[in-house]
Design a protein around this motif. Sequence first.
Motif, PDB file in Angstrom:
ATOM      1  N   TYR A 105     -32.190 -32.612  33.589  1.00 13.75           N
ATOM      2  CA  TYR A 105     -32.226 -32.327  35.027  1.00 13.75           C
ATOM      3  C   TYR A 105     -33.630 -31.913  35.468  1.00 13.75           C
ATOM      4  O   TYR A 105     -34.101 -32.314  36.535  1.00 13.75           O
ATOM      5  CB  TYR A 105     -31.231 -31.228  35.374  1.00 13.75           C
ATOM      6  CG  TYR A 105     -29.784 -31.669  35.447  1.00 13.75           C
ATOM      7  CD1 TYR A 105     -29.449 -32.992  35.730  1.00 13.75           C
ATOM      8  CD2 TYR A 105     -28.742 -30.756  35.266  1.00 13.75           C
ATOM      9  CE1 TYR A 105     -28.132 -33.394  35.802  1.00 13.75           C
ATOM     10  CE2 TYR A 105     -27.418 -31.149  35.354  1.00 13.75           C
ATOM     11  CZ  TYR A 105     -27.110 -32.467  35.614  1.00 13.75           C
ATOM     12  OH  TYR A 105     -25.802 -32.864  35.709  1.00 13.75           O
TER      13      TYR A 105
ATOM     14  N   ASP B  17     -30.766 -41.058  33.912  1.00 14.73           N
ATOM     15  CA  ASP B  17     -29.562 -41.656  34.489  1.00 14.73           C
ATOM     16  C   ASP B  17     -28.746 -42.409  33.451  1.00 14.73           C
ATOM     17  O   ASP B  17     -27.509 -42.453  33.530  1.00 14.73           O
ATOM     18  CB  ASP B  17     -29.937 -42.603  35.638  1.00 14.73           C
ATOM     19  CG  ASP B  17     -30.395 -41.855  36.880  1.00 14.73           C
ATOM     20  OD1 ASP B  17     -30.180 -40.632  36.949  1.00 14.73           O
ATOM     21  OD2 ASP B  17     -30.990 -42.493  37.769  1.00 14.73           O
TER      22      ASP B  17
ATOM     23  N   ASN C 118     -24.277 -36.934  39.848  1.00 13.95           N
ATOM     24  CA  ASN C 118     -23.629 -36.589  38.575  1.00 13.95           C
ATOM     25  C   ASN C 118     -22.388 -35.722  38.739  1.00 13.95           C
ATOM     26  O   ASN C 118     -21.922 -35.126  37.767  1.00 13.95           O
ATOM     27  CB  ASN C 118     -24.643 -35.860  37.673  1.00 13.95           C
ATOM     28  CG  ASN C 118     -25.824 -36.735  37.314  1.00 13.95           C
ATOM     29  OD1 ASN C 118     -25.730 -37.628  36.483  1.00 13.95           O
ATOM     30  ND2 ASN C 118     -26.957 -36.490  37.961  1.00 13.95           N
TER      31      ASN C 118
ATOM     32  N   LYS D  31     -28.676 -31.196  29.080  1.00 12.71           N
ATOM     33  CA  LYS D  31     -28.568 -31.278  30.534  1.00 12.71           C
ATOM     34  C   LYS D  31     -29.722 -30.545  31.212  1.00 12.71           C
ATOM     35  O   LYS D  31     -30.288 -31.016  32.197  1.00 12.71           O
ATOM     36  CB  LYS D  31     -27.236 -30.669  30.993  1.00 12.71           C
ATOM     37  CG  LYS D  31     -26.083 -31.633  31.068  1.00 12.71           C
ATOM     38  CD  LYS D  31     -24.930 -31.002  31.825  1.00 12.71           C
ATOM     39  CE  LYS D  31     -23.842 -32.017  32.081  1.00 12.71           C
ATOM     40  NZ  LYS D  31     -22.759 -31.474  32.935  1.00 12.71           N
TER      41      LYS D  31
ATOM     42  N   ILE E 199     -27.212 -39.220  31.072  1.00 16.49           N
ATOM     43  CA  ILE E 199     -26.617 -37.982  31.568  1.00 16.49           C
ATOM     44  C   ILE E 199     -25.100 -38.058  31.683  1.00 16.49           C
ATOM     45  O   ILE E 199     -24.420 -37.025  31.693  1.00 16.49           O
ATOM     46  CB  ILE E 199     -27.236 -37.610  32.945  1.00 16.49           C
ATOM     47  CG1 ILE E 199     -27.038 -36.118  33.239  1.00 16.49           C
ATOM     48  CG2 ILE E 199     -26.655 -38.475  34.036  1.00 16.49           C
ATOM     49  CD1 ILE E 199     -27.801 -35.199  32.326  1.00 16.49           C
ATOM     50  N   GLN E 200     -24.548 -39.258  31.754  1.00 15.68           N
ATOM     51  CA  GLN E 200     -23.103 -39.403  31.891  1.00 15.68           C
ATOM     52  C   GLN E 200     -22.378 -39.386  30.546  1.00 15.68           C
ATOM     53  O   GLN E 200     -21.154 -39.476  30.509  1.00 15.68           O
ATOM     54  CB  GLN E 200     -22.776 -40.720  32.623  1.00 15.68           C
ATOM     55  CG  GLN E 200     -23.330 -40.803  34.029  1.00 15.68           C
ATOM     56  CD  GLN E 200     -22.739 -39.759  34.959  1.00 15.68           C
ATOM     57  OE1 GLN E 200     -21.673 -39.216  34.706  1.00 15.68           O
ATOM     58  NE2 GLN E 200     -23.444 -39.466  36.045  1.00 15.68           N
TER      59      GLN E 200
END
Length: 301
Positions: free
Chosen positions: A131, A114, A167, A127, A117-118
């Motif tokens: 994930y 978290d 996301n 990714k 990932i942004q």
Amino acid sequence: MKNRSGEKIKLASIDELLGVVNEESAMEIEISKIHPFKNHPFKVLDDEKMQDLVESVKINGVLTPVLLRMDENEEYEMVSGHRRMHAAQLAGLTTIPAIVRELSDDDAVIAMVDANIQREELLPSEKAFAYKMKMDAMRRTAGRPTKENPRQNVGNYETADLIGKDNGESGRQVQRYIRLTELIPELLDLVDKKKLQFTVAIDISYIDKDVQEWIYEYISDTGFIKPKQIATLRTQLNDGPINQIQMLSIFNNCVMAKKVSRSITFSEKKLTKYFPNDYTTKDMEQVIESLLEKWMQEQSC
């Protein structure tokens, strides 16, 4: 302290008065005592952005504390902040501000993903593994029995939807990214370098690893792979195993041979040998076309 009735009352802390309740405080931790998170999927690159971060650290220090946890060996493990710590090391710092939080393995994975990932410009491979790690962790966490629900269970589709919602992506897209983890590293590297289409890579991910090795060799030799080639290969593989020679034959048959452009030019000297001087260009074209039509009919007999 007691009130007028003699009852004990709790004094509010300064943090509570300021509206900051249970705020975690950072402490300076020696960088040498911190080790990376196991199987961390995000790459720390010494690129231009890293150099900018190093210069910022030299001037301002590390403004945002990194997040650590104590592992089973009572050592510090990085959860989020790998790039900041790398920049601090390059800037010559020996300590870094950090928050140490008690986290289980799965909670640490979720927090790590978290927090990263942004980031902008994440590679498809980053990714994909992020994930997958988060999905596995969420499924294990949700699947643990409780007193209220001793037989909990959650499927991949539901978990993917939850991850996607966090996301800004569909659950379907999350699952497609996770499929990339089934590629051999060489093919996944081509996806990161934009030398292999994302959709084609997804199709290849359903093929056995040994055949993927052959596909990589083919791409290395030819410089391309077409969706039709992979679709035809998968159809053939449904009928049974094939060898590398058979795969190459399938690929070659799928590649349409380019039509050779042909043009014929007759000089005026040649044409005047067969046509009267009063014939126009259009007259000569009609005669030639008529003769060719007659010739083609004779060939078909």
